[in-house]
Write a protein that holds these residues in place. Structure first.
Motif, PDB file in Angstrom:
ATOM      1  N   ALA A 102       0.826  -1.211   0.000  1.00  0.00           N
ATOM      2  CA  ALA A 102       0.000   0.000   0.000  1.00  0.00           C
ATOM      3  C   ALA A 102       0.858   1.258   0.000  1.00  0.00           C
ATOM      4  N   LEU A 103       2.062   1.151   0.530  1.00  0.00           N
ATOM      5  CA  LEU A 103       2.995   2.278   0.507  1.00  0.00           C
ATOM      6  C   LEU A 103       3.676   2.436  -0.852  1.00  0.00           C
ATOM      7  N   GLY A 104       3.450   1.471  -1.742  1.00  0.00           N
ATOM      8  CA  GLY A 104       4.053   1.532  -3.065  1.00  0.00           C
ATOM      9  C   GLY A 104       5.381   0.820  -3.167  1.00  0.00           C
ATOM     10  N   LEU A 105       5.748   0.029  -2.149  1.00  0.00           N
ATOM     11  CA  LEU A 105       7.014  -0.693  -2.173  1.00  0.00           C
ATOM     12  C   LEU A 105       6.902  -1.952  -3.027  1.00  0.00           C
ATOM     13  N   PRO A 106       7.995  -2.396  -3.640  1.00  0.00           N
ATOM     14  CA  PRO A 106       7.986  -3.677  -4.339  1.00  0.00           C
ATOM     15  C   PRO A 106       7.690  -4.808  -3.360  1.00  0.00           C
ATOM     16  N   ASN A 107       7.072  -5.872  -3.850  1.00  0.00           N
ATOM     17  CA  ASN A 107       6.740  -6.997  -2.984  1.00  0.00           C
ATOM     18  C   ASN A 107       7.897  -7.979  -2.837  1.00  0.00           C
ATOM     19  N   ASP A 108       9.001  -7.692  -3.466  1.00  0.00           N
ATOM     20  CA  ASP A 108      10.209  -8.500  -3.354  1.00  0.00           C
ATOM     21  C   ASP A 108      11.146  -7.853  -2.335  1.00  0.00           C
ATOM     22  N   ALA A 109      11.680  -8.646  -1.394  1.00  0.00           N
ATOM     23  CA  ALA A 109      12.479  -8.090  -0.306  1.00  0.00           C
ATOM     24  C   ALA A 109      13.740  -7.404  -0.809  1.00  0.00           C
ATOM     25  N   VAL A 110      14.404  -7.987  -1.799  1.00  0.00           N
ATOM     26  CA  VAL A 110      15.636  -7.389  -2.309  1.00  0.00           C
ATOM     27  C   VAL A 110      15.340  -6.070  -3.009  1.00  0.00           C
ATOM     28  N   GLU A 111      14.303  -6.062  -3.863  1.00  0.00           N
ATOM     29  CA  GLU A 111      13.942  -4.821  -4.549  1.00  0.00           C
ATOM     30  C   GLU A 111      13.483  -3.761  -3.562  1.00  0.00           C
ATOM     31  N   ALA A 112      12.732  -4.166  -2.529  1.00  0.00           N
ATOM     32  CA  ALA A 112      12.261  -3.214  -1.528  1.00  0.00           C
ATOM     33  C   ALA A 112      13.421  -2.619  -0.741  1.00  0.00           C
ATOM     34  N   THR A 113      14.448  -3.421  -0.480  1.00  0.00           N
ATOM     35  CA  THR A 113      15.630  -2.899   0.205  1.00  0.00           C
ATOM     36  C   THR A 113      16.319  -1.839  -0.642  1.00  0.00           C
ATOM     37  N   GLY A 114      16.429  -2.093  -1.933  1.00  0.00           N
ATOM     38  CA  GLY A 114      16.996  -1.091  -2.831  1.00  0.00           C
ATOM     39  C   GLY A 114      16.191   0.194  -2.836  1.00  0.00           C
ATOM     40  N   ALA A 115      14.847   0.059  -2.871  1.00  0.00           N
ATOM     41  CA  ALA A 115      13.981   1.244  -2.830  1.00  0.00           C
ATOM     42  C   ALA A 115      14.127   1.987  -1.518  1.00  0.00           C
ATOM     43  N   LEU A 116      14.272   1.253  -0.407  1.00  0.00           N
ATOM     44  CA  LEU A 116      14.454   1.882   0.905  1.00  0.00           C
ATOM     45  C   LEU A 116      15.756   2.678   0.959  1.00  0.00           C
ATOM     46  N   PRO A 222      -5.662  -1.148  -1.546  1.00  0.00           N
ATOM     47  CA  PRO A 222      -6.590  -2.262  -1.391  1.00  0.00           C
ATOM     48  C   PRO A 222      -6.738  -2.746   0.047  1.00  0.00           C
ATOM     49  N   TYR A 223      -7.817  -3.502   0.254  1.00  0.00           N
ATOM     50  CA  TYR A 223      -8.087  -4.117   1.550  1.00  0.00           C
ATOM     51  C   TYR A 223      -7.094  -5.235   1.821  1.00  0.00           C
ATOM     52  N   THR A 224      -6.824  -6.060   0.809  1.00  0.00           N
ATOM     53  CA  THR A 224      -5.817  -7.109   0.896  1.00  0.00           C
ATOM     54  C   THR A 224      -5.491  -7.564  -0.519  1.00  0.00           C
ATOM     55  N   TYR A 225      -4.723  -8.653  -0.639  1.00  0.00           N
ATOM     56  CA  TYR A 225      -4.334  -9.187  -1.936  1.00  0.00           C
ATOM     57  C   TYR A 225      -4.584 -10.690  -1.969  1.00  0.00           C
ATOM     58  N   LEU A 226      -4.912 -11.196  -3.135  1.00  0.00           N
ATOM     59  CA  LEU A 226      -4.948 -12.622  -3.393  1.00  0.00           C
ATOM     60  C   LEU A 226      -3.908 -12.874  -4.470  1.00  0.00           C
ATOM     61  N   GLY A 227      -2.730 -13.324  -4.055  1.00  0.00           N
ATOM     62  CA  GLY A 227      -1.598 -13.378  -4.970  1.00  0.00           C
ATOM     63  C   GLY A 227      -1.218 -11.963  -5.372  1.00  0.00           C
ATOM     64  N   ASN A 228      -1.200 -11.700  -6.663  1.00  0.00           N
ATOM     65  CA  ASN A 228      -0.900 -10.350  -7.155  1.00  0.00           C
ATOM     66  C   ASN A 228      -2.160  -9.546  -7.453  1.00  0.00           C
ATOM     67  N   ARG A 229      -3.324 -10.112  -7.146  1.00  0.00           N
ATOM     68  CA  ARG A 229      -4.579  -9.425  -7.429  1.00  0.00           C
ATOM     69  C   ARG A 229      -4.995  -8.593  -6.216  1.00  0.00           C
ATOM     70  N   ALA A 230      -5.156  -7.305  -6.415  1.00  0.00           N
ATOM     71  CA  ALA A 230      -5.607  -6.422  -5.343  1.00  0.00           C
ATOM     72  C   ALA A 230      -7.109  -6.578  -5.134  1.00  0.00           C
ATOM     73  N   LEU A 231      -7.547  -6.648  -3.881  1.00  0.00           N
ATOM     74  CA  LEU A 231      -8.960  -6.768  -3.537  1.00  0.00           C
ATOM     75  C   LEU A 231      -9.413  -5.483  -2.861  1.00  0.00           C
ATOM     76  N   TYR A 232     -10.476  -4.882  -3.412  1.00  0.00           N
ATOM     77  CA  TYR A 232     -10.938  -3.576  -2.941  1.00  0.00           C
ATOM     78  C   TYR A 232     -12.271  -3.715  -2.213  1.00  0.00           C
ATOM     79  N   ALA A 233     -12.245  -3.528  -0.891  1.00  0.00           N
ATOM     80  CA  ALA A 233     -13.476  -3.514  -0.118  1.00  0.00           C
ATOM     81  C   ALA A 233     -13.993  -2.083   0.033  1.00  0.00           C
ATOM     82  N   SER A 234     -13.098  -1.164   0.397  1.00  0.00           N
ATOM     83  CA  SER A 234     -13.434   0.257   0.554  1.00  0.00           C
ATOM     84  C   SER A 234     -12.421   1.066  -0.243  1.00  0.00           C
ATOM     85  N   PRO A 235     -12.660   1.289  -1.525  1.00  0.00           N
ATOM     86  CA  PRO A 235     -11.655   1.909  -2.397  1.00  0.00           C
ATOM     87  C   PRO A 235     -11.258   3.326  -1.992  1.00  0.00           C
ATOM     88  N   THR A 236     -12.117   4.041  -1.222  1.00  0.00           N
ATOM     89  CA  THR A 236     -11.796   5.416  -0.858  1.00  0.00           C
ATOM     90  C   THR A 236     -10.925   5.510   0.387  1.00  0.00           C
TER      91      THR A 236
END
Length: 322
Positions: A102-116, A222-236
């Motif tokens: 949700a913060l826009g970080l990559p879901n891969d730990a190595v890539e997220a470390t680079g972004a950090l 999103p509210y959560t994810y199912l794999g790479n699919r974002a699930l939207y319960a309350s989009p606002t």
């Protein structure tokens, strides 16, 4: 910069070798102390110690959403202003990693470390709002300690699913999306209140909404994810506003099929909707009451049964490096 790295060794998607590489990369850019968690609640203790320290400027959580939740609750134990606290950084290591994504970080730990590391060099950060839940005064849950959450909380059906998943993990099952789907189906079959809900939503200045089967509180979308699919319960829902709440008053077979399809196919424009759905946006405070004790979850952790929970949306609660 002195930083504390909180490492969950049981993180689902990182190996010991990967964690060593990440620790080395972070240590090359800062004075880093890495601590591996040893028990449930250890990350919270470490977060509180960091908040009380005079020289720790950054806390990095390496793990899933549960690890992040514990660190956040430790940092905010005394509820100081965000400027008085170390900043928070997240390296995703869990199966879903809703907060990090949700913060826009990559879901891969190595890539997220680079972004950090890149964000630290640019001194890029944002201050996000969080949710706070506590037992409602004057009820049997009055003495339940308050607890922060970063992305969602739930009472009823979805919390029951979380509880079932945790039971399966305690029996040695891996936390996979297939496991969640199976537990959703089993919770639906066994749910005793799916046609006549027990939950009441109370908002200041509005009539109560009664007979809800479930209530989902969102701090982001999103509210959560199912794999790479974002699930939207309350989009606002957003880190920049108060809390959103979604309630459903019926979970018949047809209703579940309809709402399940909406979750899987609706984009960020609409989310769940229909005659059995009620929603609220940008709420500062509200309460969920139940006629019977119901499952309660926060950030994907099952916290037992509750009959009454009061929620508060706290804007600009914590500084996050992004």
């Amino acid at each position: 910069m002195r930083a504390l790295l909180v490492v969950n060794p049981a993180a689902t998607t990182t190996s010991a070798r990967t964690r060593d590489v990440l620790i080395h990369a972070l240590a090359s850019e800062m004075k880093l102390e890495a601590v591996t968690t040893e028990y449930r609640g250890h990350a919270q203790d470490l977060g509180r110690q960091a908040a009380e320290s005079e020289d720790i400027e950054l806390v990095v959580a390496l793990g899933g959403d549960g690890t992040v939740n514990e660190v956040v609750n430790g940092l905010l134990h005394h509820r100081p202003s965000p400027e008085a606290l170390p900043g928070l950084a997240v390296v995703p290591g869990g199966s879903t990693n809703v907060f990090a994504r949700a913060l826009g970080l990559p879901n891969d730990a190595v890539e997220a470390t680079g972004a950090l590391l890149d964000a630290l060099r640019r001194r890029s950060e944002r201050t996000v709002g969080l949710g706070l839940a506590e037992g409602t005064p004057g009820t049997e849950d009055e003495g339940v300690p308050s607890r922060w959450f970063t992305f969602n909380a739930g009472v009823g059906f979805d919390a029951g699913v979380v509880g079932r998943v945790e039971q399966q993990r305690e029996r040695g099952k891996r936390s996979t999306h297939a496991l969640y789907v199976r537990q959703v189906l089993r919770q639906f079959v066994d749910e005793p209140h799916r046609r006549h809900g027990r939950i009441t939503l109370e908002r200041p200045g509005e009539d109560p909404v009664t007979d809800l089967v479930l209530a989902i509180v969102c701090n982001t979308s999103p509210y959560t994810y199912l794999g790479n699919r974002a699930l939207y319960a309350s989009p606002t829902a957003s880190f920049d506003t108060g809390l959103d709440v979604l309630g459903l008053s019926k979970l018949s077979t047809s209703a579940v099929a309809r709402y399940g399809t909406q979750l899987l196919t609706s984009g960020p424009e609409r989310g769940l909707h229909g005659k059995h759905a009620v929603s609220g946006h940008d709420l500062t405070d509200f309460t969920l009451h139940s006629k019977v004790p119901l499952p309660f979850q926060m950030d994907g952790d099952h916290l037992g049964l509750r009959t009454s929970v009061t929620f508060t949306g706290v804007r600009r609660a914590l500084r996050v490096i992004v």
